[in-house]
Design a protein around this motif. Structure first.
Motif, PDB file in Angstrom:
ATOM      1  N   ASP A  29       0.826  -1.197   0.000  1.00 43.60           N
ATOM      2  CA  ASP A  29       0.000   0.000   0.000  1.00 43.60           C
ATOM      3  C   ASP A  29       0.870   1.260   0.000  1.00 43.60           C
ATOM      4  O   ASP A  29       2.091   1.204   0.131  1.00 43.60           O
ATOM      5  N   ASP A  30       0.233   2.414  -0.150  1.00 40.85           N
ATOM      6  CA  ASP A  30       0.959   3.680  -0.275  1.00 40.85           C
ATOM      7  C   ASP A  30       1.816   3.999   0.947  1.00 40.85           C
ATOM      8  O   ASP A  30       2.953   4.441   0.815  1.00 40.85           O
ATOM      9  N   ALA A  58       0.037  11.522   0.705  1.00 40.70           N
ATOM     10  CA  ALA A  58      -0.404  10.535  -0.292  1.00 40.70           C
ATOM     11  C   ALA A  58      -0.236  11.043  -1.718  1.00 40.70           C
ATOM     12  O   ALA A  58      -0.079  10.239  -2.648  1.00 40.70           O
ATOM     13  N   VAL A  61       2.804   9.737  -3.817  1.00 41.86           N
ATOM     14  CA  VAL A  61       2.878   8.333  -4.233  1.00 41.86           C
ATOM     15  C   VAL A  61       2.263   8.228  -5.622  1.00 41.86           C
ATOM     16  O   VAL A  61       1.131   8.662  -5.838  1.00 41.86           O
ATOM     17  N   HIS A  63       1.505   5.608  -8.921  1.00 38.73           N
ATOM     18  CA  HIS A  63       1.448   4.247  -9.462  1.00 38.73           C
ATOM     19  C   HIS A  63       1.486   4.344 -10.984  1.00 38.73           C
ATOM     20  O   HIS A  63       0.722   5.107 -11.577  1.00 38.73           O
ATOM     21  N   VAL A  68       5.444   1.542  -8.231  1.00 35.82           N
ATOM     22  CA  VAL A  68       5.031   2.632  -7.351  1.00 35.82           C
ATOM     23  C   VAL A  68       6.272   3.452  -7.015  1.00 35.82           C
ATOM     24  O   VAL A  68       7.330   2.889  -6.738  1.00 35.82           O
ATOM     25  N   TYR A  70       7.732   6.837  -4.715  1.00 35.33           N
ATOM     26  CA  TYR A  70       7.488   7.781  -3.623  1.00 35.33           C
ATOM     27  C   TYR A  70       8.542   8.871  -3.702  1.00 35.33           C
ATOM     28  O   TYR A  70       9.737   8.583  -3.733  1.00 35.33           O
TER      29      TYR A  70
END
Length: 108
Positions: A29-30, A58, A61, A63, A68, A70
């Protein structure tokens, strides 16, 4: 700050993040991606205990194509104790067993 990476160049050390080094790390997950990214950046710093990371956001982040990324910022002391700012982007891929770091880029 140890700065082995520069704009547009890849770092030499990438790969699976060891779960035993990050407590309670599970999933893709993020927030987990942010935690993995910060952990990877801490490994590059001279004094990771004194590093100040920007708060989780958030919107940093992204995708794309099964990966993904960051993007964040850290202020950390250099060899002389002066705090310097560094931007970073860590690109990961979710595979069975967790996130795998594919690429790390840093900017001053």
């Amino acid at each position: 700050i140890a700065m082995p990476c520069t704009d547009g160049k890849r770092c030499g050390s990438v790969g699976r993040v060891r779960r035993d080094l990050i407590p309670d790390l599970e999933g893709c997950d993020d927030k987990t991606a942010a935690t993995v990214a910060e952990h990877r950046i801490k490994r590059m710093l001279k004094d990771p205990a004194d590093a100040d990371f920007a708060p989780y956001d958030a919107s940093r982040v992204v995708h794309s194509g099964g990966q993904v990324s960051y993007t964040g910022h850290v202020d950390a002391p250099n060899t002389y104790g002066d705090k310097l700012g560094m931007g970073f982007t860590v690109t990961m891929e979710c595979r069975s067993g967790g996130l795998v770091v594919l690429d790390v880029k840093t900017t001053r």
